[in-house]
Each structure stands twice: as C-alpha cells, then as structure tokens.
Scaffold this motif. Sequence first.
Motif, PDB file in Angstrom:
ATOM      1  N   HIS A 200       0.831  -1.204   0.000  1.00 46.96           N
ATOM      2  CA  HIS A 200       0.000   0.000   0.000  1.00 46.96           C
ATOM      3  C   HIS A 200       0.868   1.257   0.000  1.00 46.96           C
ATOM      4  N   ALA A 201       1.956   1.228   0.786  1.00 50.17           N
ATOM      5  CA  ALA A 201       2.844   2.395   0.856  1.00 50.17           C
ATOM      6  C   ALA A 201       3.503   2.644  -0.500  1.00 50.17           C
ATOM      7  N   TRP A 202       3.924   1.581  -1.167  1.00 48.24           N
ATOM      8  CA  TRP A 202       4.562   1.736  -2.476  1.00 48.24           C
ATOM      9  C   TRP A 202       3.588   2.353  -3.469  1.00 48.24           C
ATOM     10  N   ARG A 203       2.332   1.861  -3.474  1.00 45.59           N
ATOM     11  CA  ARG A 203       1.345   2.408  -4.399  1.00 45.59           C
ATOM     12  C   ARG A 203       1.068   3.877  -4.087  1.00 45.59           C
ATOM     13  N   GLY A 204       0.929   4.200  -2.811  1.00 48.09           N
ATOM     14  CA  GLY A 204       0.650   5.577  -2.445  1.00 48.09           C
ATOM     15  C   GLY A 204       1.746   6.523  -2.897  1.00 48.09           C
ATOM     16  N   ALA A 205       3.001   6.148  -2.648  1.00 51.57           N
ATOM     17  CA  ALA A 205       4.114   6.996  -3.056  1.00 51.57           C
ATOM     18  C   ALA A 205       4.211   7.105  -4.578  1.00 51.57           C
ATOM     19  N   ALA A 206       3.970   5.978  -5.275  1.00 48.10           N
ATOM     20  CA  ALA A 206       4.031   5.999  -6.735  1.00 48.10           C
ATOM     21  C   ALA A 206       2.931   6.885  -7.314  1.00 48.10           C
ATOM     22  N   LEU A 207       1.724   6.814  -6.732  1.00 52.70           N
ATOM     23  CA  LEU A 207       0.637   7.655  -7.226  1.00 52.70           C
ATOM     24  C   LEU A 207       0.897   9.127  -6.923  1.00 52.70           C
ATOM     25  N   ALA A 208       1.447   9.411  -5.742  1.00 47.51           N
ATOM     26  CA  ALA A 208       1.764  10.803  -5.407  1.00 47.51           C
ATOM     27  C   ALA A 208       2.749  11.384  -6.406  1.00 47.51           C
ATOM     28  N   GLU A 209       3.750  10.582  -6.805  1.00 43.92           N
ATOM     29  CA  GLU A 209       4.731  11.067  -7.775  1.00 43.92           C
ATOM     30  C   GLU A 209       4.096  11.216  -9.158  1.00 43.92           C
ATOM     31  N   ARG A 210       3.267  10.240  -9.544  1.00 42.54           N
ATOM     32  CA  ARG A 210       2.621  10.304 -10.859  1.00 42.54           C
ATOM     33  C   ARG A 210       1.716  11.520 -10.971  1.00 42.54           C
ATOM     34  N   TRP A 211       0.998  11.835  -9.886  1.00 44.93           N
ATOM     35  CA  TRP A 211       0.022  12.920  -9.911  1.00 44.93           C
ATOM     36  C   TRP A 211       0.618  14.272  -9.528  1.00 44.93           C
ATOM     37  N   ASP A 212       1.888  14.287  -9.123  1.00 44.97           N
ATOM     38  CA  ASP A 212       2.501  15.518  -8.620  1.00 44.97           C
ATOM     39  C   ASP A 212       1.679  16.068  -7.456  1.00 44.97           C
ATOM     40  N   ALA A 213       1.297  15.163  -6.547  1.00 44.05           N
ATOM     41  CA  ALA A 213       0.512  15.531  -5.367  1.00 44.05           C
ATOM     42  C   ALA A 213       1.437  15.718  -4.176  1.00 44.05           C
ATOM     43  N   VAL A 214       1.053  16.601  -3.272  1.00 43.64           N
ATOM     44  CA  VAL A 214       1.845  16.784  -2.051  1.00 43.64           C
ATOM     45  C   VAL A 214       1.834  15.505  -1.226  1.00 43.64           C
ATOM     46  N   SER A 215       0.681  14.843  -1.120  1.00 39.37           N
ATOM     47  CA  SER A 215       0.587  13.613  -0.327  1.00 39.37           C
ATOM     48  C   SER A 215      -0.601  12.791  -0.807  1.00 39.37           C
ATOM     49  N   VAL A 216      -0.526  11.492  -0.534  1.00 38.65           N
ATOM     50  CA  VAL A 216      -1.610  10.554  -0.838  1.00 38.65           C
ATOM     51  C   VAL A 216      -1.897   9.760   0.428  1.00 38.65           C
ATOM     52  N   ALA A 217      -3.178   9.690   0.806  1.00 40.23           N
ATOM     53  CA  ALA A 217      -3.597   8.869   1.941  1.00 40.23           C
ATOM     54  C   ALA A 217      -4.397   7.691   1.393  1.00 40.23           C
ATOM     55  N   VAL A 218      -3.836   6.487   1.497  1.00 37.36           N
ATOM     56  CA  VAL A 218      -4.541   5.278   1.080  1.00 37.36           C
ATOM     57  C   VAL A 218      -5.368   4.802   2.269  1.00 37.36           C
ATOM     58  N   THR A 219      -6.692   4.845   2.144  1.00 35.96           N
ATOM     59  CA  THR A 219      -7.538   4.432   3.258  1.00 35.96           C
ATOM     60  C   THR A 219      -7.682   2.916   3.265  1.00 35.96           C
ATOM     61  N   LEU A 220      -7.598   2.337   4.475  1.00 31.43           N
ATOM     62  CA  LEU A 220      -7.523   0.889   4.640  1.00 31.43           C
ATOM     63  C   LEU A 220      -8.681   0.339   5.459  1.00 31.43           C
ATOM     64  N   GLY A 221      -9.823   1.000   5.429  1.00 28.89           N
ATOM     65  CA  GLY A 221     -10.973   0.509   6.184  1.00 28.89           C
ATOM     66  C   GLY A 221     -10.713   0.573   7.672  1.00 28.89           C
ATOM     67  N   ASP A 222     -10.996  -0.549   8.375  1.00 29.81           N
ATOM     68  CA  ASP A 222     -10.839  -0.535   9.828  1.00 29.81           C
ATOM     69  C   ASP A 222      -9.383  -0.550  10.280  1.00 29.81           C
ATOM     70  N   ARG A 223      -8.427  -0.589   9.328  1.00 25.93           N
ATOM     71  CA  ARG A 223      -7.016  -0.487   9.695  1.00 25.93           C
ATOM     72  C   ARG A 223      -6.552   0.958   9.735  1.00 25.93           C
TER      73      ARG A 223
END
Length: 469
Positions: A200-223
């Motif tokens: 999940h962390a790898w995907r979040g960081a990769a998407l943040a870089e792809r989108w030129d976003a300051v940050s990405v929060a991947v929501t994990l339900g009850d986690r």
Amino acid sequence: MNAGGPLVVVGDALLDRDVQGVVDRLAPDAPVPVVDVTADLSRPGGAGLAAILAARAGRDVVLVTALGEDRASERVREALRGRVRLVELALDGTLPVKTRVLAGGRPLVRVDQGGGEVGPVTDAVRAALAGAHAVLVADYGRGTADAVRPLLAGVARRVPLVWDPHPRGGPPVPGARLVTPNAAEAAALCQGEGHSLGAHAWRGAALAERWDAVSVAVTLGDRGALLTSPRSAAPMLVPAPYPAVGDPCGAGDCFAALAAVALAEGALPEEAVQRAVAGAAAFVAAGGASDPRLWREGGEAAAGAPAPADAFALAESVRAAGGTVVATGGCFDLLHAGHVGLLDSARRIGDCLIVCVNTDASLRRLKGPGRPLTPLEDRVRVLSALASVDAVVAFEEDTPQALLHALRPDVWVKGGDYSADALPEAEALRAWGGQTVVLPYLDGRSTTGLAHRAARAASGPEPARDPAP
C-alpha cells in the motif's frame, strides 16, 4: 472556524436509495430470497454526501455539481436545501441512482440506473471557486470534475485541494494537497503485488509522484489510513481509534470531507488524516450514511467529533435482547493495571460493560486541588479504546446514583476492599432488582501511588546524607 471563505465541494452528486427488509423464505419460482420490505430510504450520495458531512463539521460549504430536471435531482435538492449552498451545472439526462437491497442490515444486491452529460461551466461556478478557502473534489467519474478541471489546476496552486479519486474518473490536477484513494482504488490505479502495508505504501508513493501531489492517503478501512508522499522515506500509518462496527457505505466520503475541513482550518496533511480517520470511524460506528441523525433538520453533533456508543441506547438494546447490563464507575485519572484487570473481570459478568466516569469538576471535589491529572475527554477516549468497555458516560455529581437510576444496570461492580452492602450504590440497585458486587483489586496499584512516584522521579534523587556520628 469559517474565516477566509467557504469550503467548495466539486463533484458528482448521486441519489443513494436503501430498500431494507427481512428474508425468511425463498421465491417459489427461483432459488432467490424474498425480501419483505420494511423501509425505503433515499438520500444524497457521492459529492452530495461529502458536502453534508463537511457542513456538519462546521464549515460553510458550497457544492458545485450537475443536476437535472428529474425526480432524483429534485430529491437531492430538497435534502441539501438549508445545509449547503448549491451551484448547479446542467445535467442532460437523469441523476444516477444507486439502489441497495438489504436484509438484516446486509446488502443483497445493488442496482445502478441513470446518468447523463454534464453541461458547460458557468460564471457562478467560476465565482464559487475564486472565493474558495479550500476545495474538495469528489470525482465519481461522471463528468463534473472533468468539466471543471481547467479551473481546478489554478485553484490547487492557491488553496488546499483534496481529491477523492475513482478509477472511472480522471487523475487529480497537479499540486493537490491530499489525494484519498481507498486500497482497492489505489490497486486499480497503480498495479503492484500484494496487500501488505509495504505494498500500500509503495502504491501511495508511486501515485503521489505520478500525480505531482503533495501527499496521498490510502484508506484501509478498519485499519486506518497510510499517508505517503513522493519522496517519503517512511509512510505514516494512522490506525483507527477503535473497531468501528457498522455500515461502511459513505466512509470514504466522510474521510475526504473531514480531511478537507481540517486543511481548510490550517492543519498539516498529517493532522488532517488523523482527524479524518477518527471521524470516519465515528461515522461508521454511528450507522454510516444510514444514521437517521445525519438527515434530521439541522443535523446533530459534528461528523468529525468522536462518537462513543450511547450508553443508554446500549443498555436498552441489551435488556431488550434478554442480556445482562454491567456498569462500574470511578475517576480513572491515570489508567493502570488495576483498572484494566477490574474492567476485564467486570465485562465477563454480563453482555456489555458501561463505565461511569467522574467529570473534571466532580473529580476535583473528590480528590482535591491538582486533580484531575488527565482531562475528561482524554479519560473517556482511553477507556473507550479498551476491548472490555462497550460505552462510557460521565456524571457531574459527587456520586453516580442519579446516573444509575437513569441507566438501571443489572449489575454494579466496584473494586477494592468494600462490603457490597455498605456501598451507597447498593441501595439504588435494589430499587430495580439489580445486584452490587465487589471484585478484588490488584494489590499496590493506585492512581495516587503512581502520581506520588512520578512526582518523586521528577524532583530527582534525594541528596546523600552524612552518616550519623
């Protein structure tokens, strides 16, 4: 809280419909369940729900969305009236309607219908975005975000922008302060092996870089949620404050709305995600988008506020089911092993455990100046996090007798060297046939003892004394 302008929510409003019922037989002509309908409820979904939740959290909210001339669009207008300011784009077609058929609170099937083409941006939309203090884009891939996209790129350079994406929608505009995909959406948008935190962390960081976003929060339900950035060496995991059992429908909208509210108030992404995780857990625990309090005139408590279980409703439901309601009480100023052992034992006596806790003023009268060491809000939060505790309720008086008469537990538990009959609560319990019991306390554990040891440690070691002559 509203200084600086409104929070503008941009996105696709939907009409969510829940057909609720019970199932006790199969159809004679096919092996399918027959649902005897008990309720048929409809409410705004998508960007409409996000706007409602942001408004309940205390913001002045403007919703930019596409609505048509159909009945579903009018139903959404009615529900939003007086809660948020509506700036409409034309919708050539009908508003999407998502219908869930539920039995015993569990979905059996979902039926989607409706849709249309979103019209061009108007001057009213431009004015709303120009005056925004923060923006939330709830992109369900039905055209609103795409229509407004040329304006959003400029907005992201000026104010905090939160983007709640969908695999059917387009990418966030560059510069988004926070993007909030859930785990399934992140996996669909960014291929990668596994469902571990590392994946999940790898995907979040990769998407943040792809989108030129300051940050990405991947929501994990009850986690909880995993906050990442393009060049972050270590992501931040924000766990849920407690297990939230309930209907998760709308939890993602709640998370994004509360994160946007926090950023509008000047919070950092880390702070915004913490508030959003806590608020989403409270939202699910209260019944999610199906919570009737959400749709009452004027609403009730803010969606972002912690929502511990209602002690009185819990007691009533346990009694109605023939269960045993157990209660205990105290200051719980510094939670220690003695408290935990008592609460664990008390919970095993019955079917729920309700903890009655002194307010700060009540505790101060009981223990004297300098107390409490821990304010009521923190004491309630810590107690609510224990697996043995089902609900917490505070009392202002010196003793919990008045609260007990309202709560009417079957068993009242006290810890320590008491005689059950000598406890003042015992007479109250006898009034409705309840029982008072005393449980043994772990020897040598007390809040006062902990406080004294902490004070001695803070003052440093005592100076060495000269030996006696």
